[in-house]
Design a protein around this motif. Structure first.
Motif, PDB file in Angstrom:
ATOM      1  N   ASP A   1      -6.962 -17.928 -70.776  1.00  0.00           N
ATOM      2  CA  ASP A   1      -8.351 -18.253 -70.208  1.00  0.00           C
ATOM      3  C   ASP A   1      -9.338 -17.561 -71.150  1.00  0.00           C
ATOM      4  N   GLU A   2     -10.357 -18.253 -71.484  1.00  0.00           N
ATOM      5  CA  GLU A   2     -11.511 -17.724 -72.100  1.00  0.00           C
ATOM      6  C   GLU A   2     -12.159 -16.345 -71.531  1.00  0.00           C
ATOM      7  N   ASN A   3     -12.156 -16.390 -70.042  1.00  0.00           N
ATOM      8  CA  ASN A   3     -12.547 -15.175 -69.395  1.00  0.00           C
ATOM      9  C   ASN A   3     -11.724 -14.070 -69.283  1.00  0.00           C
ATOM     10  N   GLN A   4     -10.415 -14.089 -69.921  1.00  0.00           N
ATOM     11  CA  GLN A   4      -9.737 -13.101 -69.744  1.00  0.00           C
ATOM     12  C   GLN A   4      -9.170 -12.418 -71.021  1.00  0.00           C
ATOM     13  N   THR A   5      -8.835 -11.202 -71.249  1.00  0.00           N
ATOM     14  CA  THR A   5      -8.469 -10.539 -72.496  1.00  0.00           C
ATOM     15  C   THR A   5      -7.020 -10.431 -72.686  1.00  0.00           C
TER      16      THR A   5
ATOM     17  N   GLN B   1     -12.667  -3.934 -74.477  1.00  0.00           N
ATOM     18  CA  GLN B   1     -12.719  -4.741 -73.469  1.00  0.00           C
ATOM     19  C   GLN B   1     -11.794  -4.478 -71.957  1.00  0.00           C
TER      20      GLN B   1
END
Length: 916
Positions: free
Chosen positions: A275-279, A327
């Motif tokens: 997901d683009e919101n996760q690292t 991050q």
């Protein structure tokens, strides 16, 4: 009027019939948009989709060769029994329903439930209302008298069913063309509630994107929710291991894998997506192409676990790591730990230097053994651009100079420094994100590879493995395994399945982690599990994985050491004397005609390519009469004399004018090191050379009648010299000049694999041998009379040896055929017969261990086994051993109290066994 009323009535009936028909048939309409995946609750940890359950069932039950090995485990045995029940005529399920379940695609998901449980949910897509009615009617009519209860949940019926004779209760429901089944009613309720809300897994953009990558030709598709998988796995692990499971949440958001079951492999390939919101892990390799790794040439071949990182751009790798740590909120901790090391340079400067010195690959290795404790069983291996530059970097980071704290010394010529340095700890500090719990106490170098360990002993073991060429790169099995993967990757993880128990000690109650003896034997038949990761387009990471079944793989023999050669050994290893240390070394040749001198610790001292195979055995001579020895031998074309460094001596090698037909024989008539070298050639002439390679002109022997294949022999008895040999026509007994010394009155054809042996009876000298009919031939050297005695009494090929085997001050006769070893007394009475199920090389070697302790060695070339046979015909304890050649036995070291047995082994290794 009547007609009008009649028409109206008929019209109304028709309209009613049409309305009823429409209502009835519309109720049997096909269901649309009823993907089974939509019924899976979003907290699923693992999802499996099987398109053709009947095909998968057939593969698992009938087509995979590892089925029998897996049946040793209760979980697979139970699973297999359920499949068999569905394959046959089920006694508890209606045939039409059974046919539906076998033919329709199924979606299975696993969900954490409560503190200690993980439960499955099964979902099917139903084609139309008619199919659904078959199920509903069967449950409601209950013709088999099961325990069936029904309740409402949000306008849907949930059936609890418990078939007769079955312990497990199942819960079943239907919703808009979906059949939902689970042993947990809560999961069925969650599925129904989710379907009514219209928020399903397909509403998740990450999952929806990954779902589109599903392969159409796979046997099954596997989806893994990495955010939840750790929680599900924690149910079967102990508390000590649960913390480590958080690693999975950092891998990706979701993974999709296509599974294919082959006869000896389970092949897996697919993608990881985040997901683009996760690292996640993809951030570490963002924009970095896969690299080619060579690090397997350093990793010991008995490694239990390997995680290798490779990349093509060091600057991107460094920046990605720094961004990832920031991050994650852990960069400050790295900075703090770095400051504690007291370095002069800034962390950013050191990062640049570290990634500049690493040559684009490093690896974390676990190598379990019974001696290991705590974290002493692991390595961090870095491919550096230069050992000297790496040492310079460490010196620049700290005020103190990097010096060895100890050495690993194999022999006088082999020494490796082992270091302990605060500055070196920067490497595991910066790389700990990729490979957790890295060792940092000690380090050494093998070539330009920098190796860390918390144990000096483990570093020594790795160095020794490299000296012996016992690495993954040298392993035939590992090369076969890695051939199933791409040659480039960002990450490769390998696990030896047979060592699961040692990798995860006391990890839980699962059979896999606590196998019984028979279960461990089954695990030993699997070589390994490998996962390869490489960056792909659109933020995806490509995954290629394989589980490899290798039942032909044998466990390692219990040897002192195994030394790797380029090819399989040929001939018999020669134990030769090191004239400096007075200890033994090993001279051996392989099938590529490479000749090796190997130290008594297994290190290859040198190797030399010859043009052909050595004929017979190697003889050591003192060419310069200075108590220093050289190695004398011949091939079909040349006679060689090499010094102990592998260099040619004087004008050697000597080219033969004609091809040799037998191994050379070396005689020192008067023990004055004035050697004579005898050889027979294809022109049927025998030649004699002095030690310098000059022809002896005084040798006047005539041409033989046939081909001489065995070495010429020198026998001295009662002040006379006899030069004895045979061809495939007759026998020759000559004097030193090559003149006839004994004329055999009733000549015979000597057996191909027999030599002459001297026996003196009543002061009369005899030569003993056997003929082609297996008879003993006894030649009187005074008269030439020949006495024939039946022994084997067969024209079967054999080897003959005469030896005082039982120490009775007499001579016994040993004969070896393809399947038997015979021993006869001097009066021809059979002492014993040993039958061996195989194909014996027609050669026997005698070994004299002590005063009365003598044994015979034979080689089964069909089964690659070697035997030591006692003087009473019994096989010596702990034999047979694995071996692929004749063998030599002796003390390699002066301090040894146990004999060493040197023999060719599997996979191009030379084995050194201890013999009690």
């Amino acid at each position: 009027m009547t007609r009008r009323i009649t028409f109206i009535i008929i019209s109304l009936v028709l309209i009613g019939l049409l309305a009823y028909s429409y209502h009835y048939f519309s109720s049997l309409k096909n269901f649309k948009n009823n993907q089974a995946i939509k019924a899976v609750p979003t907290d699923a940890s693992v999802i499996i989709q099987v398109k053709k359950p009947d095909r998968i069932s057939d593969i698992i039950l009938n087509r995979i060769s590892y089925n029998e090995a897996l049946l040793e485990f209760d979980w697979f045995n139970s699973f297999s029994n359920h499949l068999k029940a569905f394959e046959g005529d089920s006694l508890i399920v209606d045939k039409s329903i059974l046919s539906f379940l076998k033919s329709k695609p199924i979606t299975i998901s696993l969900h954490p439930l409560g503190k200690e449980k993980v439960k499955p949910l099964f979902a099917y897509s139903i084609s139309n209302k008619a199919q659904q009615n078959i199920f509903v009617n069967y449950l409601e009519e209950n013709p088999d008298g099961w325990a069936v209860n029904q309740r409402k949940y949000n306008a849907s019926n949930i059936y609890s069913i418990k078939p007769t004779g079955v312990k497990t209760e199942l819960f079943v429901s239907f919703y808009r063309g979906l059949l939902i089944i689970s042993p947990a009613s809560l999961l069925v309720e969650n599925a129904l509630r989710q379907l009514r809300s219209d928020f399903t897994l397909m509403s998740d953009k990450t999952f929806s994107k990954l779902f589109k990558t599903v392969g159409s030709n796979s046997d099954a598709n596997l989806f893994v929710n990495f955010n939840n998988i750790g929680q599900a796995l924690s149910k079967v692990f102990t508390k000590n291991h649960k913390k480590k499971l958080s690693f999975f949440s950092k891998v990706a958001s979701w993974g999709e894998f296509d599974l294919n079951l082959n006869d000896t492999h389970i092949l897996i390939n697919g993608f990881l997506y985040t997901d683009e919101n996760q690292t996640k892990m993809n951030a570490l390799f963002d924009g970095i192409d896969a690299g080619y790794t060579k690090i397997n040439q350093i990793i010991p071949d008995n490694a239990s676990f390997v995680q290798t990182i490779s990349y093509d751009d060091k600057d991107k790798m460094r920046r990605n790591l720094k961004n990832y740590l920031k991050q994650e909120g852990t960069y400050e901790a790295i900075q703090s730990n770095y400051n504690k090391l007291g370095f002069k340079n800034s962390l950013e400067s050191t990062e640049e230097q570290v990634f500049d010195i690493i040559d684009k690959e490093f690896s974390y290795v676990i190598n379990n053994s019974s001696e290991n404790e705590n974290n002493d069983n692991s390595y961090l291996i870095l491919n550096t651009k230069s050992k000297s530059k790496t040492i310079s970097l460490l010196n620049s980071l700290s005020d103190s100079e990097t010096k060895p704290v100890t050495f690993y010394q194999l022999d006088q010529q082999t020494q490796y420094p082992i270091y302990k340095s605060t500055a070196a700890k920067v490497f595991p500090l910066l790389l700990n994100t990729y490979c957790p719990e890295l060792p940092k106490d000690y380090f050494t170098f093998v070539d330009n590879y920098m190796i860390f360990s918390n144990s000096v002993k483990k570093l020594s073991d790795l160095i020794y493995a490299n000296i012996l060429h016992k690495t993954l790169d040298d392993s035939k099995y590992h090369r076969q395994f890695t051939n199933m993967f791409s040659y480039k990757e960002n990450m490769f993880v390998y696990c030896d399945i047979s060592k699961i128990k040692s990798l995860l000690p006391e990890s839980g109650n699962l059979e896999l982690f606590n196998p019984s003896r028979t279960q461990q034997e089954s695990l030993n038949q699997f070589y390994g599990f490998g996962i390869q990761l490489a960056t792909a387009a659109n933020d995806l990471i490509y995954v290629n994985a394989c589980i490899h079944y290798l039942p032909t793989r044998e466990s390692e023999p219990e040897t002192v050491w195994q030394s790797g050669l380029d090819s399989t050994i040929i001939g018999k290893p020669a134990l030769v004397v090191n004239h400096y240390t007075k200890e033994k070394e090993i001279l051996v040749q392989d099938k590529s005609n490479m000749l090796y001198l190997i130290s008594n610790s297994g290190r290859v001292l040198w190797k030399k390519k010859l043009e052909a195979q050595i004929m017979g055995e190697v003889t050591q001579i003192d060419y310069f009469r200075n108590n220093k020895f050289q190695y004398l031998f011949n091939t079909v074309n040349r006679i060689y004399l090499l010094d102990r460094n592998g260099n040619n001596v004087e004008k050697y090698p000597i080219d033969l004018a004609y091809k040799a037909t037998n191994p050379i024989a070396v005689f020192d008539y008067d023990n004055n090191r004035n050697y004579r070298i005898f050889v027979a050639c294809s022109n049927r002439n025998t030649y004699v050379f002095d030690k310098s390679g000059n022809r002896i002109t005084g040798w006047k022997a005539k041409a033989t009648e046939g081909k001489v294949s065995q070495p010429i022999q020198h026998i001295r008895v009662q002040g006379k010299d006899y030069i004895a040999f045979a061809d495939d026509k007759r026998n020759y007994i000559l004097n030193r000049k090559g003149e006839n010394r004994v004329t055999i009155k009733s000549d015979f054809i000597r057996n191909e694999n027999s030599l002459f042996y001297l026996l003196t009876e009543n002061n009369i000298p005899f030569l003993l041998t056997t003929d082609t009919n297996g008879n003993l031939q006894k030649i009187n050297l005074n008269t030439g009379d020949c006495i024939t005695t039946k022994l084997l009494n067969s024209n079967e090929g054999h080897h003959f040896m005469a030896w005082d085997f039982s120490n009775n001050k007499g001579m016994e006769f040993i004969l070896v055929t393809k399947e038997n070893v015979y021993a006869f007394k001097a009066n021809s009475k059979k002492l014993f017969e040993v039958e061996i199920d195989g194909n014996l090389l027609p050669t026997a070697d005698g070994y004299h261990f002590s005063g009365n302790n003598k044994k015979i060695g034979v080689f089964d070339q069909e089964n690659n086994k070697i035997y030591l046979i006692n003087s009473n015909g019994s096989v010596y304890k702990n034999f047979p051993l694995r071996g692929k050649s004749r063998f030599s036995i002796g003390f390699l070291n002066k301090e040894s109290t146990k004999f060493n047995l040197i023999v060719g082994g599997e996979n191009n290794y030379l084995y050194n066994y201890k013999v009690e």
